[in-house]
Design an enzyme around this catalytic site. Structure first.
Site, PDB file in Angstrom:
ATOM      1  N   ASP A  20       0.857  -1.168   0.000  1.00 44.26           N
ATOM      2  CA  ASP A  20       0.000   0.000   0.000  1.00 44.26           C
ATOM      3  C   ASP A  20       0.905   1.232   0.000  1.00 44.26           C
ATOM      4  O   ASP A  20       2.102   1.134   0.295  1.00 44.26           O
ATOM      5  CB  ASP A  20      -0.891  -0.036   1.248  1.00 44.26           C
ATOM      6  CG  ASP A  20      -1.719   1.210   1.408  1.00 44.26           C
ATOM      7  OD1 ASP A  20      -2.395   1.604   0.446  1.00 44.26           O
ATOM      8  OD2 ASP A  20      -1.683   1.799   2.510  1.00 44.26           O
TER       9      ASP A  20
ATOM     10  N   ASP B  47      -1.712  -1.075   5.986  1.00 41.10           N
ATOM     11  CA  ASP B  47      -1.880  -0.469   7.312  1.00 41.10           C
ATOM     12  C   ASP B  47      -3.326  -0.344   7.756  1.00 41.10           C
ATOM     13  O   ASP B  47      -3.590   0.135   8.868  1.00 41.10           O
ATOM     14  CB  ASP B  47      -1.217   0.912   7.360  1.00 41.10           C
ATOM     15  CG  ASP B  47      -1.911   1.923   6.455  1.00 41.10           C
ATOM     16  OD1 ASP B  47      -2.244   1.578   5.304  1.00 41.10           O
ATOM     17  OD2 ASP B  47      -2.124   3.073   6.898  1.00 41.10           O
TER      18      ASP B  47
END
Length: 224
Positions: A12, A174
């Protein structure tokens, strides 16, 4: 060197590879100022990030006085995007240990990818400005496959695997958007506790949680 268990590692962007909250805060506060709303401290904007700019702006409006009509929201969203595109890498940088971690994976022959809900052109621009583009075999954005295909759906991770040409893969994120997408794609996910977590790191549903990038390669070796 012992064979590494993963051929491909996807990341990400916001809150995982890059600490982008300062530049995102300036952009969302630019939109709020247009609407006559008070600014939100940059540290608090961290809690609004995840799922894309529209979700961030909607949360910011709720915090500062409530939602606005759809047409006005679209205007503010476009203003946010324009400001952000013009100021995309003023404060943004890799999290501590990020460069060494990327070097370590590359030395092990791992193909690196970025899979983000950020618009593809923004992701490409930010990595270009930071001089990181050549480290990744693909940069996939939330709009790469069109509307409705972003995380937590698995579609973007499936595209990563398709572009990689095959092999074993893991993902690093996350938020629950990341762990959800990885689970739906059948990939193990490592969560970073230093990111823009939308739940306590231990509750994100990741296979492993790390507190610093120097822990990532050992964590992936254990998962493999």
């Amino acid at each position: 060197m012992t064979a590494f268990p993963f051929d491909i590692v996807g990341f990400d962007l916001d809150g995982t590879l890059l600490d982008s909250h300062g530049d995102l805060a300036h952009a969302v506060n630019h939109a709020l100022a247009i609407e006559g709303r008070p600014a939100i401290p940059a540290g608090d904007v961290r809690d609004l990030i995840g799922g894309g700019a529209k979700k961030m702006l909607a949360k910011a409006l709720e915090l500062t006085g409530g939602a606005v009509p759809d047409a006005r929201f679209d205007e503010l969203h476009q203003s946010l995007l324009t400001f952000y595109e013009n100021n995309i890498a003023v404060e943004t940088q890799l999290f501590p240990g990020g460069e060494e971690m990327l070097d370590g994976l590359a030395e092990r022959g791992v193909k690196l990818a970025v899979v983000t809900n950020k618009l593809e052109r923004f992701a490409e621009k930010i990595f270009a400005e930071l001089g990181l583009t050549d480290r990744f075999f693909t940069i996939i954005g939330g709009d790469t496959l069109g509307p409705g295909r972003a995380k937590p759906r698995p579609d973007l991770l499936h595209l990563m695997l398709e572009r990689s040409g095959g092999g074993t893969a893991a993902y690093v994120g996350d938020t629950t958007y990341d762990t959800g997408a990885a689970a739906a794609a059948g990939l193990p996910c490592v969560a970073v506790s230093f990111g823009f977590n939308d739940k306590a790191p231990a509750d994100l549903g990741a296979a492993s949680v790390i507190d610093h990038f120097d822990e990532l390669i050992p964590a992936l070796q254990r998962l493999g």
